[in-house]
Scaffold this motif. Structure first.
Motif, PDB file in Angstrom:
ATOM      1  N   GLN A 174     -34.055  44.640  56.869  1.00  0.00           N
ATOM      2  CA  GLN A 174     -34.041  45.478  55.661  1.00  0.00           C
ATOM      3  C   GLN A 174     -32.694  45.393  54.955  1.00  0.00           C
ATOM      4  O   GLN A 174     -32.638  45.316  53.726  1.00  0.00           O
ATOM      5  N   PHE A 175     -31.610  45.394  55.714  1.00  0.00           N
ATOM      6  CA  PHE A 175     -30.276  45.284  55.133  1.00  0.00           C
ATOM      7  C   PHE A 175     -30.117  43.965  54.386  1.00  0.00           C
ATOM      8  O   PHE A 175     -29.659  43.938  53.237  1.00  0.00           O
TER       9      PHE A 175
ATOM     10  N   LEU B 189     -32.481  42.039  53.252  1.00  0.00           N
ATOM     11  CA  LEU B 189     -33.392  42.039  52.106  1.00  0.00           C
ATOM     12  C   LEU B 189     -32.747  42.737  50.924  1.00  0.00           C
ATOM     13  O   LEU B 189     -32.770  42.236  49.792  1.00  0.00           O
ATOM     14  N   ASN B 190     -32.158  43.900  51.167  1.00  0.00           N
ATOM     15  CA  ASN B 190     -31.480  44.631  50.087  1.00  0.00           C
ATOM     16  C   ASN B 190     -30.314  43.833  49.517  1.00  0.00           C
ATOM     17  O   ASN B 190     -30.117  43.794  48.295  1.00  0.00           O
ATOM     18  N   MET B 191     -29.549  43.184  50.367  1.00  0.00           N
ATOM     19  CA  MET B 191     -28.434  42.357  49.907  1.00  0.00           C
ATOM     20  C   MET B 191     -28.945  41.183  49.067  1.00  0.00           C
ATOM     21  O   MET B 191     -28.331  40.804  48.077  1.00  0.00           O
ATOM     22  N   TRP B 192     -30.069  40.605  49.453  1.00  0.00           N
ATOM     23  CA  TRP B 192     -30.676  39.499  48.713  1.00  0.00           C
ATOM     24  C   TRP B 192     -31.093  39.964  47.318  1.00  0.00           C
ATOM     25  O   TRP B 192     -30.799  39.305  46.321  1.00  0.00           O
ATOM     26  N   VAL B 193     -31.779  41.100  47.253  1.00  0.00           N
ATOM     27  CA  VAL B 193     -32.256  41.617  45.966  1.00  0.00           C
ATOM     28  C   VAL B 193     -31.076  41.874  45.028  1.00  0.00           C
ATOM     29  O   VAL B 193     -31.166  41.610  43.827  1.00  0.00           O
ATOM     30  N   MET B 194     -29.973  42.358  45.569  1.00  0.00           N
ATOM     31  CA  MET B 194     -28.788  42.652  44.752  1.00  0.00           C
ATOM     32  C   MET B 194     -27.914  41.416  44.525  1.00  0.00           C
ATOM     33  O   MET B 194     -26.839  41.514  43.952  1.00  0.00           O
TER      34      MET B 194
ATOM     35  N   LYS C 218     -26.177  39.640  46.666  1.00  0.00           N
ATOM     36  CA  LYS C 218     -24.919  39.681  47.428  1.00  0.00           C
ATOM     37  C   LYS C 218     -24.871  38.584  48.492  1.00  0.00           C
ATOM     38  O   LYS C 218     -23.804  38.299  49.021  1.00  0.00           O
TER      39      LYS C 218
ATOM     40  N   ILE D 126     -37.749  37.070  52.858  1.00  0.00           N
ATOM     41  CA  ILE D 126     -36.606  37.506  52.043  1.00  0.00           C
ATOM     42  C   ILE D 126     -36.447  36.595  50.842  1.00  0.00           C
ATOM     43  O   ILE D 126     -36.347  37.064  49.702  1.00  0.00           O
TER      44      ILE D 126
ATOM     45  N   THR E 218     -38.737  37.034  47.934  1.00  0.00           N
ATOM     46  CA  THR E 218     -38.594  38.272  47.180  1.00  0.00           C
ATOM     47  C   THR E 218     -37.756  38.019  45.928  1.00  0.00           C
ATOM     48  O   THR E 218     -36.695  37.407  46.012  1.00  0.00           O
TER      49      THR E 218
ATOM     50  N   GLN F 129     -35.117  38.452  42.936  1.00  0.00           N
ATOM     51  CA  GLN F 129     -33.816  39.103  42.821  1.00  0.00           C
ATOM     52  C   GLN F 129     -33.710  39.769  41.460  1.00  0.00           C
ATOM     53  O   GLN F 129     -34.359  39.361  40.506  1.00  0.00           O
TER      54      GLN F 129
END
Length: 42
Positions: free
Chosen positions: A3-4, A6-11, A13, A36, A39, A41
């Motif tokens: 999850q961490f 994934l969130n970094m990928w979307v943002m 980072k 991931i 998904t 960005q």
């Protein structure tokens, strides 16, 4: 960890190279890596 990352990928980072390194270090599975990068960005 999934999850961490994934969130970094979307943002935007982390990039695909970094994520593949996390697969090598066994922090995520290859299947999680593929989910991931599939998904969108922002």
């Amino acid at each position: 960890m999934y999850q961490f990352l994934l969130n970094m990928w979307v943002m935007r980072k982390v990039n695909e190279t970094y994520l593949q390194g996390q697969v090598t270090k066994s922090r995520i599975t290859q299947a999680e890596y593929e989910m991931i990068v599939a998904t969108p960005q922002v």
